[in-house]
Motif scaffolding. Sequence first.
Motif, PDB file in Angstrom:
ATOM      1  N   LEU A   1       0.812  -1.219   0.000  1.00 27.60           N
ATOM      2  CA  LEU A   1       0.000   0.000   0.000  1.00 27.60           C
ATOM      3  C   LEU A   1       0.846   1.270   0.000  1.00 27.60           C
ATOM      4  CD1 LEU A   1      -2.832  -0.949   2.539  1.00 27.60           C
ATOM      5  CD2 LEU A   1      -2.942  -0.952   0.027  1.00 27.60           C
TER       6      LEU A   1
ATOM      7  N   GLU B   1       2.336   2.966  -2.430  1.00 22.12           N
ATOM      8  CA  GLU B   1       1.994   3.957  -3.447  1.00 22.12           C
ATOM      9  C   GLU B   1       0.733   4.719  -3.057  1.00 22.12           C
ATOM     10  OE1 GLU B   1       3.969   4.801  -5.810  1.00 22.12           O
ATOM     11  OE2 GLU B   1       5.395   3.205  -5.285  1.00 22.12           O
ATOM     12  N   GLN B   2      -0.239   4.014  -2.521  1.00 22.28           N
ATOM     13  CA  GLN B   2      -1.479   4.668  -2.081  1.00 22.28           C
ATOM     14  C   GLN B   2      -1.212   5.605  -0.904  1.00 22.28           C
ATOM     15  OE1 GLN B   2      -1.037   1.488  -2.885  1.00 22.28           O
ATOM     16  NE2 GLN B   2      -2.927   0.506  -3.604  1.00 22.28           N
TER      17      GLN B   2
ATOM     18  N   LEU C   1       0.328   8.738  -2.287  1.00 25.48           N
ATOM     19  CA  LEU C   1      -0.673   9.575  -2.951  1.00 25.48           C
ATOM     20  C   LEU C   1      -1.486  10.372  -1.932  1.00 25.48           C
ATOM     21  CD1 LEU C   1      -2.046   7.212  -5.752  1.00 25.48           C
ATOM     22  CD2 LEU C   1      -0.865   9.386  -6.093  1.00 25.48           C
ATOM     23  N   SER C   2      -1.765   9.761  -0.793  1.00 28.07           N
ATOM     24  CA  SER C   2      -2.573  10.438   0.221  1.00 28.07           C
ATOM     25  C   SER C   2      -1.808  11.532   0.955  1.00 28.07           C
ATOM     26  CB  SER C   2      -3.119   9.416   1.230  1.00 28.07           C
ATOM     27  OG  SER C   2      -2.094   8.927   2.067  1.00 28.07           O
TER      28      SER C   2
ATOM     29  N   GLU D   1      -8.963  11.879   0.122  1.00 30.46           N
ATOM     30  CA  GLU D   1      -7.744  11.160  -0.249  1.00 30.46           C
ATOM     31  C   GLU D   1      -7.990   9.670  -0.444  1.00 30.46           C
ATOM     32  OE1 GLU D   1      -6.343  14.873   1.832  1.00 30.46           O
ATOM     33  OE2 GLU D   1      -7.868  13.336   2.227  1.00 30.46           O
TER      34      GLU D   1
ATOM     35  N   ALA E   1      -6.546   8.001  -3.838  1.00 32.89           N
ATOM     36  CA  ALA E   1      -5.599   6.895  -3.825  1.00 32.89           C
ATOM     37  C   ALA E   1      -6.226   5.565  -4.231  1.00 32.89           C
ATOM     38  CB  ALA E   1      -4.991   6.763  -2.421  1.00 32.89           C
ATOM     39  N   GLY E   2      -7.512   5.565  -4.565  1.00 31.40           N
ATOM     40  CA  GLY E   2      -8.178   4.338  -4.979  1.00 31.40           C
ATOM     41  C   GLY E   2      -8.376   3.350  -3.845  1.00 31.40           C
ATOM     42  N   LEU E   3      -8.635   3.876  -2.652  1.00 38.08           N
ATOM     43  CA  LEU E   3      -8.807   3.033  -1.471  1.00 38.08           C
ATOM     44  C   LEU E   3     -10.272   2.978  -1.037  1.00 38.08           C
ATOM     45  CD1 LEU E   3      -5.752   4.419   0.511  1.00 38.08           C
ATOM     46  CD2 LEU E   3      -5.930   2.103  -0.441  1.00 38.08           C
TER      47      LEU E   3
ATOM     48  N   VAL F   1      -8.997   2.499   6.237  1.00 38.73           N
ATOM     49  CA  VAL F   1      -8.630   1.923   4.941  1.00 38.73           C
ATOM     50  C   VAL F   1      -9.045   0.453   4.914  1.00 38.73           C
ATOM     51  CG1 VAL F   1      -6.719   1.358   3.390  1.00 38.73           C
ATOM     52  CG2 VAL F   1      -6.704   3.530   4.660  1.00 38.73           C
TER      53      VAL F   1
END
Length: 210
Positions: free
Chosen positions: A85, A87-88, A91-92, A102, A106-108, A121
């Motif tokens: 996780l 990369e996510q 991003l956040s 966020e 971040a696609g979460l 998450v």
Amino acid sequence: MFYPTETNRHGLSHDPFKAIVAPRPIGWIGTKGRDGSLNLGPYSFFNAVSDRPKLVMFSSSGRKHSQRNAAETGVFTCNFVSRNLVEQMNLSSAALPYGINEFELAGLTAKRGELVDAPYVGEAFAVLECNVTELIEPKTLSGEPSESVMVLGEVVGIHIDEQIIREGRMDMSIARPVARMGYMDYSEGSDVFELLRPQVPNDLIAAGKG
């Protein structure tokens, strides 16, 4: 080498302070604003401060969105940052206007806590649900407030993904926790070794009592 921090003249290309205090666990803090907006941000000044009761803290350099929401609502979540996780998490960390979600960026998956009205998450291997106990503004030696705000919370609920459990313990070779080092560096804590606390000889115990 030696240098006093009052001048901070270390002669290096970058300040080494945070590289010395390393590795630091990452507090991936989930909060909800009074307006219903969701926020997720990583904090490298984060740690557990007590086991009984279970207390954690994160420190915000300035009054950031996580600190604001936690102060206003009295709750937050801490989400386990694993290698898958990273990369996510990164991003956040983007500096965004208040109210931007966020989790979506971040696609979460944002899930509502079981005991606190704060998002966590859904993909995280472990989550701590927390109630705010204190807000502390640390002071300098001269008594002036620093630019940071420390948020302490008591853990009231814990989520753990069973896929990282082996023989009754969290297996860090599977969980692969990520920590913050200095500068822009990170490390992975899956290379684990065990040390047992040494037993004090009875003669030393007796000598201490005497």
